[in-house]
Design a protein around this motif. Structure first.
Motif, PDB file in Angstrom:
ATOM      1  N   MET A  71      33.270 -17.445  37.545  1.00  0.00           N
ATOM      2  CA  MET A  71      32.670 -17.536  38.877  1.00  0.00           C
ATOM      3  C   MET A  71      33.091 -18.831  39.537  1.00  0.00           C
ATOM      4  N   ASP A  72      33.356 -18.772  40.861  1.00  0.00           N
ATOM      5  CA  ASP A  72      33.693 -19.996  41.574  1.00  0.00           C
ATOM      6  C   ASP A  72      32.401 -20.757  41.921  1.00  0.00           C
ATOM      7  N   ARG A  73      32.571 -21.872  42.591  1.00  0.00           N
ATOM      8  CA  ARG A  73      31.418 -22.723  42.829  1.00  0.00           C
ATOM      9  C   ARG A  73      30.409 -22.091  43.778  1.00  0.00           C
TER      10      ARG A  73
ATOM     11  N   LEU B  55      26.569 -21.365  43.011  1.00  0.00           N
ATOM     12  CA  LEU B  55      25.495 -21.880  43.863  1.00  0.00           C
ATOM     13  C   LEU B  55      24.436 -20.808  44.139  1.00  0.00           C
ATOM     14  N   LYS B  56      24.908 -19.647  44.559  1.00  0.00           N
ATOM     15  CA  LYS B  56      23.982 -18.570  44.874  1.00  0.00           C
ATOM     16  C   LYS B  56      23.227 -18.104  43.631  1.00  0.00           C
TER      17      LYS B  56
ATOM     18  N   ALA C 202      27.297 -27.355  39.509  1.00  0.00           N
ATOM     19  CA  ALA C 202      27.903 -26.810  40.726  1.00  0.00           C
ATOM     20  C   ALA C 202      27.155 -27.290  41.964  1.00  0.00           C
ATOM     21  N   HIS C 203      25.835 -27.351  41.890  1.00  0.00           N
ATOM     22  CA  HIS C 203      25.050 -27.854  43.008  1.00  0.00           C
ATOM     23  C   HIS C 203      25.377 -29.319  43.301  1.00  0.00           C
ATOM     24  N   LEU C 204      25.513 -30.113  42.253  1.00  0.00           N
ATOM     25  CA  LEU C 204      25.851 -31.522  42.467  1.00  0.00           C
ATOM     26  C   LEU C 204      27.213 -31.672  43.139  1.00  0.00           C
TER      27      LEU C 204
ATOM     28  N   ASP D  44      21.811 -22.525  33.506  1.00  0.00           N
ATOM     29  CA  ASP D  44      21.150 -23.417  34.458  1.00  0.00           C
ATOM     30  C   ASP D  44      21.887 -24.743  34.565  1.00  0.00           C
ATOM     31  N   ARG D  45      22.363 -25.234  33.437  1.00  0.00           N
ATOM     32  CA  ARG D  45      23.082 -26.513  33.469  1.00  0.00           C
ATOM     33  C   ARG D  45      24.393 -26.371  34.234  1.00  0.00           C
ATOM     34  N   GLN D  46      25.076 -25.232  34.039  1.00  0.00           N
ATOM     35  CA  GLN D  46      26.332 -25.018  34.752  1.00  0.00           C
ATOM     36  C   GLN D  46      26.099 -24.927  36.258  1.00  0.00           C
TER      37      GLN D  46
END
Length: 379
Positions: A1-3, A7-8, A130-132, A124-126
């Protein structure tokens, strides 16, 4: 999955609801955006320049005392205020720059998330990473080189300024000139080149020189005295004629030296005249049996605990008291500590009377550490 997909997914898994996620600059490259960018950079630049200015003042500004009569006295007075001003501006610049950047360029996000107990799962960590990364991109810091460079300059100079304070004392070798009165092992009572150092009282006027004779103190009295370095004649002895002129105010004196003798922290000495019945009960320290002159004993006023002034003397008990932490020293037992946190005796100054004038003088400097210990002290 891409970023974007992460995110979603991360939002759904964490039950995060984005209420608001507004881009502060939907239209890129506007004049208003450039002005905001330059404003943030200006604060970081101010922080950097102020940090460098602090280092310059700390290292090279004249800090040693200069008499008020000198043209350079105002420079001496500015040393401490300039240190506070430059370091304060550096802190202010970094703080305002960070706050302004957050207000002007970070997306205005309002999110609601449910709390959960226990550690996060791998997914969740991954998604969190991505959110950061997405937040970093949306902050646009990557493409704002002027802000990055100015922030690095400001924060770096501020870091150097704060590091200069503890490092300055390590770079300067305190024992470089330890053989003179400015070294850690000596005080202002050190007689250099064979000069004679007399006991001087503080009259409240640093320009007035008043020396002490044995008959000036009653039995059981105590007085605080300071060093006075007598002038020397061509043969290296005391120039009594010039000294009497200085005492009378007719001879020119070094005002800086007179003032420094009263203000140097390790100079104050307690001159105590014991009562005759008490003097018979004195126990002297080994190697210091001849440091007194009759009933007169001289001890440093600097407490061996934390350096407070031991300014109180009880005549009836012959105890020297430190008002800061209630340490007590027995004047009849070589100023040995008998109560409180102090564990070392007060340093004793060897004294004698000058046969020519009748004034009391110090035969030598203290032969032990004065005040709180430092790491080179051997006992």
């Amino acid at each position: 999955m891409d970023r974007d997909q992460l995110l979603k997914l991360g939002g759904k898994l964490d039950e995060v609801e984005l209420v608001e996620y507004t881009d502060p600059w939907p239209v890129k490259g506007t004049k208003a955006e450039k002005r905001a960018e330059r404003a943030v950079a200006a604060w970081f630049t101010l922080a950097g320049l102020s940090g460098l200015a602090f280092i310059g003042v700390f290292l090279w500004w004249p800090w040693e005392y200069v008499p008020a009569t000198s043209d350079q006295h105002w420079l001496y007075l500015l040393y401490t205020p300039l240190l506070g001003l430059t370091l304060g501006l550096s802190i202010l610049g970094v703080g305002v720059g960070v706050v302004m950047y957050a207000k002007k360029f970070l997306p205005h996000e309002v999110a609601v998330q449910q709390r959960h107990d226990g550690p996060s799962a791998e997914i969740d960590r991954q998604t969190f990473v991505a959110h950061l990364a997405d937040a970093g991109d949306r902050s646009t810091i990557a493409r704002r080189s002027i802000i990055k460079r100015s922030a690095l300059f400001g924060a770096g100079a501020f870091g150097l300024a704060t590091a200069a304070l503890p490092l300055g004392s390590l770079i300067h070798n305190p024992h470089k000139d330890s053989t003179n009165k400015n070294g850690l092992w000596h005080t202002g009572w050190l007689a250099e080149d064979g000069e004679r150092v007399f006991l001087r009282r503080d009259t409240g006027d640093p320009h007035v020189i008043e020396l002490v004779k044995p008959e000036d103190l009653d039995a059981g009295a105590m007085e605080t005295v300071f060093p006075f370095h007598a002038p020397k004649n061509s043969s290296g002895g005391v120039d009594y004629a010039k000294m009497e002129g200085m005492l009378a105010g007719t001879e020119r004196v070094d005002e800086h030296e007179l003032f420094e003798a009263l203000r140097r922290s390790d100079n104050p000495v307690m001159l105590i005249r014991l009562r005759p019945e008490d003097a018979k009960r004195v126990i002297k320290h080994q190697g210091q049996e001849d440091y007194n002159f009759g009933d007169f004993y001289a001890y440093t006023k600097i407490c061996s605990h934390l350096g407070c002034p031991t300014s109180l003397y009880e005549q009836r008990t012959n105890r020297i008291l430190c008002p800061c932490h209630q340490s007590q020293f027995d004047a009849l037992q070589y100023a040995k500590p008998i109560f409180g946190p102090a564990t070392r005796k007060l340093a004793q100054l060897p004294i004698q009377v000058d046969t020519e004038t009748g004034y009391l003088y110090a035969r030598s400097d203290f032969n032990e550490a004065v005040g709180p210990a430092f790491w080179e002290r051997k006992s």
